[in-house]
Design a protein around this motif. Sequence first.
Motif, PDB file in Angstrom:
ATOM      1  N   THR A 330     -20.829   1.290  -0.949  1.00 43.87           N
ATOM      2  CA  THR A 330     -20.722   2.751  -0.916  1.00 43.87           C
ATOM      3  C   THR A 330     -19.352   3.172  -0.394  1.00 43.87           C
ATOM      4  OG1 THR A 330     -23.107   2.980  -0.551  1.00 43.87           O
ATOM      5  CG2 THR A 330     -21.721   4.863   0.023  1.00 43.87           C
ATOM      6  N   PHE A 331     -18.933   2.576   0.708  1.00 45.57           N
ATOM      7  CA  PHE A 331     -17.609   2.886   1.269  1.00 45.57           C
ATOM      8  C   PHE A 331     -16.507   2.477   0.298  1.00 45.57           C
ATOM      9  CE2 PHE A 331     -13.821   2.144   3.783  1.00 45.57           C
ATOM     10  CZ  PHE A 331     -13.810   3.216   4.661  1.00 45.57           C
ATOM     11  N   ALA A 530       2.693  11.767  19.407  1.00 49.60           N
ATOM     12  CA  ALA A 530       2.585  10.513  18.668  1.00 49.60           C
ATOM     13  C   ALA A 530       1.485  10.630  17.612  1.00 49.60           C
ATOM     14  CB  ALA A 530       2.291   9.365  19.627  1.00 49.60           C
ATOM     15  N   THR A 531       1.569   9.738  16.644  1.00 49.05           N
ATOM     16  CA  THR A 531       0.559   9.710  15.574  1.00 49.05           C
ATOM     17  C   THR A 531       0.137   8.277  15.287  1.00 49.05           C
ATOM     18  OG1 THR A 531       2.256   9.588  13.852  1.00 49.05           O
ATOM     19  CG2 THR A 531       1.487  11.813  14.499  1.00 49.05           C
ATOM     20  N   VAL A 532      -1.006   8.199  14.631  1.00 53.53           N
ATOM     21  CA  VAL A 532      -1.534   6.908  14.162  1.00 53.53           C
ATOM     22  C   VAL A 532      -1.698   7.009  12.658  1.00 53.53           C
ATOM     23  CG1 VAL A 532      -3.446   5.284  14.240  1.00 53.53           C
ATOM     24  CG2 VAL A 532      -2.699   6.413  16.330  1.00 53.53           C
ATOM     25  N   LYS A 533      -1.247   5.975  11.956  1.00 52.06           N
ATOM     26  CA  LYS A 533      -1.326   5.976  10.500  1.00 52.06           C
ATOM     27  C   LYS A 533      -2.393   4.995  10.015  1.00 52.06           C
ATOM     28  CE  LYS A 533       3.538   7.238   9.838  1.00 52.06           C
ATOM     29  NZ  LYS A 533       4.819   6.872   9.193  1.00 52.06           N
ATOM     30  N   PRO A 534      -3.399   5.493   9.315  1.00 49.07           N
ATOM     31  CA  PRO A 534      -4.415   4.582   8.755  1.00 49.07           C
ATOM     32  C   PRO A 534      -3.874   3.860   7.534  1.00 49.07           C
ATOM     33  CG  PRO A 534      -4.865   6.811   8.066  1.00 49.07           C
ATOM     34  CD  PRO A 534      -3.665   6.894   8.991  1.00 49.07           C
ATOM     35  N   LYS A 535      -4.562   2.813   7.127  1.00 50.41           N
ATOM     36  CA  LYS A 535      -4.124   2.023   5.983  1.00 50.41           C
ATOM     37  C   LYS A 535      -5.276   1.816   4.994  1.00 50.41           C
ATOM     38  CE  LYS A 535      -0.821  -0.661   8.748  1.00 50.41           C
ATOM     39  NZ  LYS A 535      -0.439  -2.033   9.191  1.00 50.41           N
ATOM     40  N   GLY A 536      -4.905   1.500   3.780  1.00 48.28           N
ATOM     41  CA  GLY A 536      -5.848   1.053   2.771  1.00 48.28           C
ATOM     42  C   GLY A 536      -7.039   1.947   2.564  1.00 48.28           C
ATOM     43  N   ALA A 537      -8.233   1.332   2.613  1.00 50.30           N
ATOM     44  CA  ALA A 537      -9.459   2.072   2.321  1.00 50.30           C
ATOM     45  C   ALA A 537      -9.713   3.157   3.347  1.00 50.30           C
ATOM     46  CB  ALA A 537     -10.643   1.097   2.273  1.00 50.30           C
ATOM     47  N   THR A 538      -9.334   2.912   4.601  1.00 50.10           N
ATOM     48  CA  THR A 538      -9.529   3.930   5.638  1.00 50.10           C
ATOM     49  C   THR A 538      -8.737   5.188   5.308  1.00 50.10           C
ATOM     50  OG1 THR A 538      -9.863   2.216   7.303  1.00 50.10           O
ATOM     51  CG2 THR A 538      -9.309   4.428   8.080  1.00 50.10           C
ATOM     52  N   LYS A 539      -7.495   5.008   4.905  1.00 46.65           N
ATOM     53  CA  LYS A 539      -6.649   6.152   4.544  1.00 46.65           C
ATOM     54  C   LYS A 539      -7.236   6.900   3.358  1.00 46.65           C
ATOM     55  CE  LYS A 539      -1.977   7.212   2.882  1.00 46.65           C
ATOM     56  NZ  LYS A 539      -0.652   6.633   2.523  1.00 46.65           N
ATOM     57  N   TYR A 555     -16.702  -1.531  10.935  1.00 48.55           N
ATOM     58  CA  TYR A 555     -16.709  -2.696  10.053  1.00 48.55           C
ATOM     59  C   TYR A 555     -18.083  -3.373  10.126  1.00 48.55           C
ATOM     60  CZ  TYR A 555     -11.649  -2.286   9.724  1.00 48.55           C
ATOM     61  OH  TYR A 555     -10.364  -1.807   9.491  1.00 48.55           O
ATOM     62  N   GLY A 556     -18.622  -3.640   8.968  1.00 51.06           N
ATOM     63  CA  GLY A 556     -19.917  -4.307   8.910  1.00 51.06           C
ATOM     64  C   GLY A 556     -19.738  -5.800   8.670  1.00 51.06           C
ATOM     65  N   PHE A 557     -20.353  -6.604   9.508  1.00 49.57           N
ATOM     66  CA  PHE A 557     -20.348  -8.057   9.349  1.00 49.57           C
ATOM     67  C   PHE A 557     -21.734  -8.507   8.864  1.00 49.57           C
ATOM     68  CE2 PHE A 557     -16.900  -7.333  12.257  1.00 49.57           C
ATOM     69  CZ  PHE A 557     -15.976  -8.334  12.000  1.00 49.57           C
ATOM     70  N   PRO A 581     -15.303  -2.635   5.643  1.00 49.69           N
ATOM     71  CA  PRO A 581     -15.441  -1.336   6.315  1.00 49.69           C
ATOM     72  C   PRO A 581     -16.618  -0.574   5.705  1.00 49.69           C
ATOM     73  CG  PRO A 581     -13.596  -1.307   4.782  1.00 49.69           C
ATOM     74  CD  PRO A 581     -14.078  -2.721   4.827  1.00 49.69           C
ATOM     75  N   ILE A 582     -17.383   0.097   6.545  1.00 48.74           N
ATOM     76  CA  ILE A 582     -18.537   0.841   6.036  1.00 48.74           C
ATOM     77  C   ILE A 582     -18.487   2.320   6.437  1.00 48.74           C
ATOM     78  CG2 ILE A 582     -20.048  -1.167   5.936  1.00 48.74           C
ATOM     79  CD1 ILE A 582     -21.269  -0.263   8.577  1.00 48.74           C
ATOM     80  N   ALA A 583     -17.540   2.692   7.344  1.00 53.65           N
ATOM     81  CA  ALA A 583     -17.399   4.097   7.732  1.00 53.65           C
ATOM     82  C   ALA A 583     -16.036   4.297   8.381  1.00 53.65           C
ATOM     83  CB  ALA A 583     -18.509   4.518   8.698  1.00 53.65           C
TER      84      ALA A 583
END
Length: 588
Positions: A330-331, A530-539, A555-557, A581-583
Motif C-alpha cells: 500500500t505504501f 534548519a531543515t530535514v530533507k526526506p528521501k525516496g518513497a518517504t519524500k 518501517y515494517g519488518f 516503509p509502511i507509513a
Amino acid sequence: MRFVLAIVSFVVAALLIGLGIAQKTILAAPDEVTAATSITTDAPVTVISGEALNANPRSQFVQLSDSDGNFAAYGRTTDVLAWVGEASYNDVTYDAETAGLTSTLVEGTETEVPTPVDSDLWLASYSNTSSFTVNVPEDISLLVVTDGVQPAPAEISVTWPVDNTTPWANTFVVAGGVLLLVGLLLLFWAIAHIRKGRGPRRKSQKMPKLPKQPRYKPIKSKPRELEANAKGRRSARVAIIPALLITGLALSGCSADFWAGRQTVVEPSATADPLADAEEAEQFSPPAVTEEQAKRIVADLSEVTTAADAALDIELAGTRLAGPALEARTFNYTARTADATVPAIPAIPSGPIEVTLPQQSDGWPRAVFAVISDSGTDANGQALAPVAVTLIQDDPRSNYKAQYVMRLQPGVVTPDVAPASVGATRFRSDSPLLTIAPGEIAADYADVLLSADASASYPLFDNATDTVQEAYGVPFKLRERGALEATSTLDWTTTPATGPVVALSTNDSGAIVSVNVNEITTAKVVEAGATVKPKGATKAVVGKADSGKGFAVTYGFQLLFFVPSVEQGGTITLLGYAQNPIAASELP
C-alpha cells in the motif's frame, strides 16, 4: 461308434459356442447403473454427499439440468458444509431400497450464498457444464449451485459404470471350437473306416503245414513273490494313466483363469492393525490444503500481485494480500503513484514450490507456509534466494491471503518439515513447548535491534548468522547518527506488532515462526532555521522536499525464525525477512 462321438462333439461344441456368444450379447448385464432425483425447493445450494457418490463402486458420472451458469465443485465434506454455513441447501443422499437418490431440504437462515467460483476450498471445480465425471472417496462431497441466488439445478443424476465382463465367454467359445475340430476329425475317421471296409475280400490260400519244432520244457517260473512284484509294477504302470488324466484335467481347469485374462491373487500378509492405524490417524486433523491446492493458490498469488504491481491497484492486491504484506505494498503503490522513480517491491515469483507446509486443521483460521523458488538474479548477477510466504484463510468463504512475504537469507537451510499430505500442528502464541513463546519473539527481537548485546534478549538469538542486525540494527543506527548534522536528531522506537503470529511445527518438534516488528525512525530538527530533507518513497508520500520540523517514518519488518523446542534447546535462527516503509508523515 465314431459317428456317435462326432455327433456328440458337434452338439457340445454348438452349446459351448452359443453360450459364449450369448454371454456377450443377449445375456450380457447392463454396463452402467443410474440413480436420479428431482428437486423442487428454492434452496440455492445442493450438496451430494460422499456416501451417495460412492453408493456403487468406480467413478461417478454426474448430470445436471440447466447447464448455463451451473457451477459444481468438490472438497472435503466438512469444508463443503462449512462453506454452505447458515444457508438453506438440498442434502442429496442414496436410498438403497429404491436404488435412487433422495433430496432433503436443510433449512437455514440465508437464502443466498456468494459465488463459490475460484474458492480455495475446492479440490476441483466445473463451470458452465451439465455433465462431468469424478472419482472421489466417501469423505468428499459435491456442491452444486447456479449463481448463488437462483435455485440450484432441479434435475440431478449419478451414473456408475458396472463391470459386466464375461470372463468365461471366451473360454466357452475356444472350448467349443476345440470340440468342433475333434468332431470333424472323428467324422473323417469314421468315413475313412467305412471306405476301407468296402474293398474286395479274397480268401487266402492255405499253406502247407510246417513241420513241428521240438518242444522244450521251460524252466520253472520265478517264485510267486517275484510274480507278485511283477504284477505290482504292471498295475503301477496302469495306474499312472488315470493319474496323468486327472492331473491334465486339473491343469486344464486351472487354465480357465488364463483364458479369462485373470491373474493370480496373492493374499496380503497381516503386517498392520487397521483399527490401530485408524485410531492413530484420528489423532490428527487433516492438512488445510493438498499440495495441488497449494500450487494453485501460490500461482494465483503470484499472478494477482504481479498484475496489481503493474497497475498500482491496491484493491486487486488486497484479494491475495493482507496484514504486513499488504501494508508494505500500500505504501509502495502510494509512493510510486507520486513518483515513478520509486522502485517497486520485488514481485512474488511463480517458480516451483520447494516447501509446502499446511496447518493440520479442520477449523478456521487456517495457515499455510510455502517456500517458492526464484529464478531471477540480483544487481550483481547472483541468483536470488527463494521467497517464503505465510498465508492465512480467515473463514470458509474467504481465500488464502499472504500475511508475510519474505526473502530467505542467502545460504539458509530450512528445517525438515512433514510432507504436505501430513501437514504441521500450529503452536499457540503462549506455547511453553518452545525455547521462547512465539508471541514473545517480536518484542524480544525488536529490543535486540535497538540495543544489540545490551538487550536481555540478545543471547536468545543466533546473532552470528543474522544479517538484519548488521543491516538495520545498532551498527546501522550508529552510522546514521554519525552522518547526521548537529541541527537535527535521529531516534528509533518500536511499536507493537500488528501481524498474526504463525508458528508451525517441524520434524524435530521445533517451529517455523512468522512475526513482524514495526520500527519508527524519527528525524527531528533541533535548531531554528534548519531543515530535514526526506528521501525516496518517504519524500514521495509526504509530498515535501524538506521540513523545518522533521519526519517520522515507520518501517515494517516481516521476520521468519526457526525456534527450537525446549527439549532440543539452542538459539533462535533468523531464516528470512523483508523490510519496507509502511507509513511516513511530517512531525507536528
